[in-house]
Motif scaffolding. Structure first.
Motif, PDB file in Angstrom:
ATOM      1  N   ASN A  79       0.759  -1.226   0.013  1.00 30.62           N
ATOM      2  CA  ASN A  79       0.077   0.069   0.138  1.00 30.62           C
ATOM      3  C   ASN A  79       1.006   1.272   0.043  1.00 30.62           C
ATOM      4  O   ASN A  79       2.035   1.223   0.594  1.00 30.62           O
ATOM      5  N   ALA A  80       0.495   2.124  -0.536  1.00 36.68           N
ATOM      6  CA  ALA A  80       1.038   3.548  -0.797  1.00 36.68           C
ATOM      7  C   ALA A  80       0.290   4.560  -0.666  1.00 36.68           C
ATOM      8  O   ALA A  80      -0.759   4.714  -1.220  1.00 36.68           O
ATOM      9  N   GLN A  81       0.903   5.950  -0.305  1.00 36.98           N
ATOM     10  CA  GLN A  81      -0.095   7.109  -0.454  1.00 36.98           C
ATOM     11  C   GLN A  81       0.955   8.190  -0.687  1.00 36.98           C
ATOM     12  O   GLN A  81       2.124   8.494  -0.255  1.00 36.98           O
ATOM     13  N   LEU A  82       0.413   8.774  -1.801  1.00 39.01           N
ATOM     14  CA  LEU A  82       1.419   9.868  -2.532  1.00 39.01           C
ATOM     15  C   LEU A  82       0.835  11.441  -2.512  1.00 39.01           C
ATOM     16  O   LEU A  82      -0.282  11.313  -3.001  1.00 39.01           O
ATOM     17  N   THR A  83       1.578  12.323  -2.081  1.00 37.84           N
ATOM     18  CA  THR A  83       1.000  13.598  -1.923  1.00 37.84           C
ATOM     19  C   THR A  83       2.090  14.558  -2.396  1.00 37.84           C
ATOM     20  O   THR A  83       3.259  14.270  -2.408  1.00 37.84           O
ATOM     21  N   ASN A  84       1.399  15.666  -2.523  1.00 39.46           N
ATOM     22  CA  ASN A  84       2.213  16.864  -2.746  1.00 39.46           C
ATOM     23  C   ASN A  84       3.014  17.619  -1.561  1.00 39.46           C
ATOM     24  O   ASN A  84       3.982  18.205  -1.754  1.00 39.46           O
ATOM     25  N   GLU A  85       2.494  17.114  -0.278  1.00 35.94           N
ATOM     26  CA  GLU A  85       3.407  17.752   0.780  1.00 35.94           C
ATOM     27  C   GLU A  85       4.553  17.071   0.988  1.00 35.94           C
ATOM     28  O   GLU A  85       4.690  15.849   0.976  1.00 35.94           O
ATOM     29  N   PRO A  86       5.710  18.014   1.229  1.00 41.92           N
ATOM     30  CA  PRO A  86       6.983  17.183   1.731  1.00 41.92           C
ATOM     31  C   PRO A  86       7.145  16.154   2.697  1.00 41.92           C
ATOM     32  O   PRO A  86       6.414  16.604   3.685  1.00 41.92           O
ATOM     33  N   HIS A  87       7.491  15.155   2.665  1.00 41.86           N
ATOM     34  CA  HIS A  87       7.941  13.854   3.380  1.00 41.86           C
ATOM     35  C   HIS A  87       6.523  13.344   3.758  1.00 41.86           C
ATOM     36  O   HIS A  87       6.633  12.943   5.027  1.00 41.86           O
ATOM     37  N   MET A  88       5.552  13.527   3.083  1.00 44.84           N
ATOM     38  CA  MET A  88       4.353  12.714   3.539  1.00 44.84           C
ATOM     39  C   MET A  88       4.121  11.731   2.951  1.00 44.84           C
ATOM     40  O   MET A  88       2.837  10.911   3.125  1.00 44.84           O
ATOM     41  N   SER A  89       4.384  11.450   1.987  1.00 43.02           N
ATOM     42  CA  SER A  89       4.195  10.215   0.973  1.00 43.02           C
ATOM     43  C   SER A  89       5.159   9.092   1.760  1.00 43.02           C
ATOM     44  O   SER A  89       5.862   9.191   2.271  1.00 43.02           O
ATOM     45  N   HIS A  90       4.404   7.805   1.748  1.00 40.56           N
ATOM     46  CA  HIS A  90       4.741   6.546   2.161  1.00 40.56           C
ATOM     47  C   HIS A  90       4.348   5.463   1.658  1.00 40.56           C
ATOM     48  O   HIS A  90       3.344   5.400   0.740  1.00 40.56           O
ATOM     49  N   GLY A  91       4.982   4.320   1.722  1.00 44.39           N
ATOM     50  CA  GLY A  91       4.724   3.165   1.200  1.00 44.39           C
ATOM     51  C   GLY A  91       5.126   1.865   2.042  1.00 44.39           C
ATOM     52  O   GLY A  91       5.656   2.122   2.928  1.00 44.39           O
ATOM     53  N   MET A  92       4.538   0.961   2.084  1.00 50.56           N
ATOM     54  CA  MET A  92       4.702  -0.448   2.947  1.00 50.56           C
ATOM     55  C   MET A  92       4.519  -1.618   2.242  1.00 50.56           C
ATOM     56  O   MET A  92       3.370  -1.749   1.190  1.00 50.56           O
ATOM     57  N   LEU A  93       5.188  -2.860   2.435  1.00 55.18           N
ATOM     58  CA  LEU A  93       5.423  -3.820   1.666  1.00 55.18           C
ATOM     59  C   LEU A  93       5.175  -5.032   2.744  1.00 55.18           C
ATOM     60  O   LEU A  93       5.911  -5.032   3.685  1.00 55.18           O
ATOM     61  N   ASN A  94       4.234  -5.872   2.618  1.00 55.46           N
ATOM     62  CA  ASN A  94       3.986  -7.004   3.560  1.00 55.46           C
ATOM     63  C   ASN A  94       4.074  -8.356   2.987  1.00 55.46           C
ATOM     64  O   ASN A  94       3.523  -8.578   1.972  1.00 55.46           O
ATOM     65  N   PHE A  95       4.767  -9.467   3.649  1.00 57.77           N
ATOM     66  CA  PHE A  95       4.624 -10.735   3.166  1.00 57.77           C
ATOM     67  C   PHE A  95       3.910 -11.328   4.336  1.00 57.77           C
ATOM     68  O   PHE A  95       4.521 -11.506   5.460  1.00 57.77           O
ATOM     69  N   ASP A  96       2.937 -12.179   3.994  1.00 50.28           N
ATOM     70  CA  ASP A  96       2.072 -12.953   4.942  1.00 50.28           C
ATOM     71  C   ASP A  96       2.391 -14.659   4.556  1.00 50.28           C
ATOM     72  O   ASP A  96       1.928 -14.570   3.336  1.00 50.28           O
ATOM     73  N   TYR A  97       2.592 -15.176   5.597  1.00 47.16           N
ATOM     74  CA  TYR A  97       2.695 -16.478   5.231  1.00 47.16           C
ATOM     75  C   TYR A  97       1.633 -17.396   6.350  1.00 47.16           C
ATOM     76  O   TYR A  97       1.725 -17.072   7.590  1.00 47.16           O
ATOM     77  N   LYS A  98       0.640 -18.071   5.948  1.00 48.86           N
ATOM     78  CA  LYS A  98      -0.245 -18.962   6.648  1.00 48.86           C
ATOM     79  C   LYS A  98      -0.016 -20.334   6.642  1.00 48.86           C
ATOM     80  O   LYS A  98       0.106 -21.003   5.471  1.00 48.86           O
ATOM     81  N   GLY A  99       0.180 -20.849   7.802  1.00 48.86           N
ATOM     82  CA  GLY A  99       0.527 -22.360   8.115  1.00 48.86           C
ATOM     83  C   GLY A  99      -0.735 -22.863   8.336  1.00 48.86           C
ATOM     84  O   GLY A  99      -1.791 -22.276   8.433  1.00 48.86           O
TER      85      GLY A  99
END
Length: 237
Positions: A61-81
């Motif tokens: 998931n990611a959020q992009l914005t025009n405000e400085p230092h306010m854009s962010h992103g996240m990467l998840n790996f889920d493993y289900k046993g």
């Protein structure tokens, strides 16, 4: 649609009416889901869920914005046993996290999580427990950041569910409790909640036709005198 507070030199809070519009599009496949949202202020939100294997899922998931230092992103790996689930997180700002939950019995699970935010030089560890039956779900969480959270959901019937939660921060001494409901009718679904801060919220989703849903939402914060109202349309299944 609702008021926005404007900075003022006087003690009186100044509020002006504002409205925001959000447009979204979804792509859903058995192994791939894409969600996108764009707002009138220029913010873009995106989410991806991809089943790499039957047990391994990739989420981003990611959020992009025009405000400085306010854009962010996240990467998840889920493993289900067979009787456990684990997750690894990577995010901008040197954010790393991991969580693990294990089924102790068919109805009781316990787990924990750790995180490290390198940019802010902060770390934390937390523990959680979950108990569920066919009619109820109860959870509890405690973290080194000061958070203590409890939640309880009770299924009254096939159409009615009630829920409550309690959040306490033993560092800031903030306490919040809320009560909510979920009522499913033949053509619509009604959800709402009220919390200890005097905030009341309701969400109505009505099925107008096949593939067309109408949405109404409202939030009343009596303490801050903030009153918001929204509506929307969902086209497609």
């Amino acid at each position: 649609m609702g008021p926005t507070e404007v900075p003022s030199q006087s003690a009186e809070t100044i509020k002006i009416p504002t409205a925001h519009y959000e447009f979204g599009a979804n792509f859903i496949d058995p192994k791939l889901m894409l969600f996108g949202r764009i707002l009138t202020d220029g913010r873009l939100n995106a989410r991806v869920k991809c089943d790499l294997t039957d047990n391994l899922i990739l989420k981003a998931n990611a959020q992009l914005t025009n405000e400085p230092h306010m854009s962010h992103g996240m990467l998840n790996f889920d493993y289900k046993g067979s009787d456990f689930r684990t997750q690894f997180q990577l995010g901008n700002g040197a954010l790393f996290g991991a969580s693990y939950i294990q089924s102790v019995t068919p109805h009781f699970s316990m787990g924990g999580e750790v995180f490290w935010a390198g940019q802010h030089r902060k770390s934390g560890i937390g523990y959680a427990a979950r108990f569920n039956t066919d009619k109820m779900v109860a959870t509890g969480q405690v973290a080194s950041t000061g958070m203590v959270a409890l939640s309880y959901v009770q299924k009254i019937s096939e159409k009615v569910s009630l829920a409550s939660d309690f959040m306490y921060n033993y560092m800031s001494r903030d306490v919040t409790a809320s009560f909510g409901y979920d009522y499913i009718l033949r053509q619509c679904r009604l959800r709402g909640k009220i919390d200890s801060n005097g905030c009341v919220a309701a969400f109505l989703e009505e099925r107008l036709n096949m593939g067309l849903n109408f949405i109404l939402s409202a939030e009343l914060d009596h303490r801050k005198k903030d009153y918001k109202f929204g509506f929307g349309l969902t086209v497609g299944e």
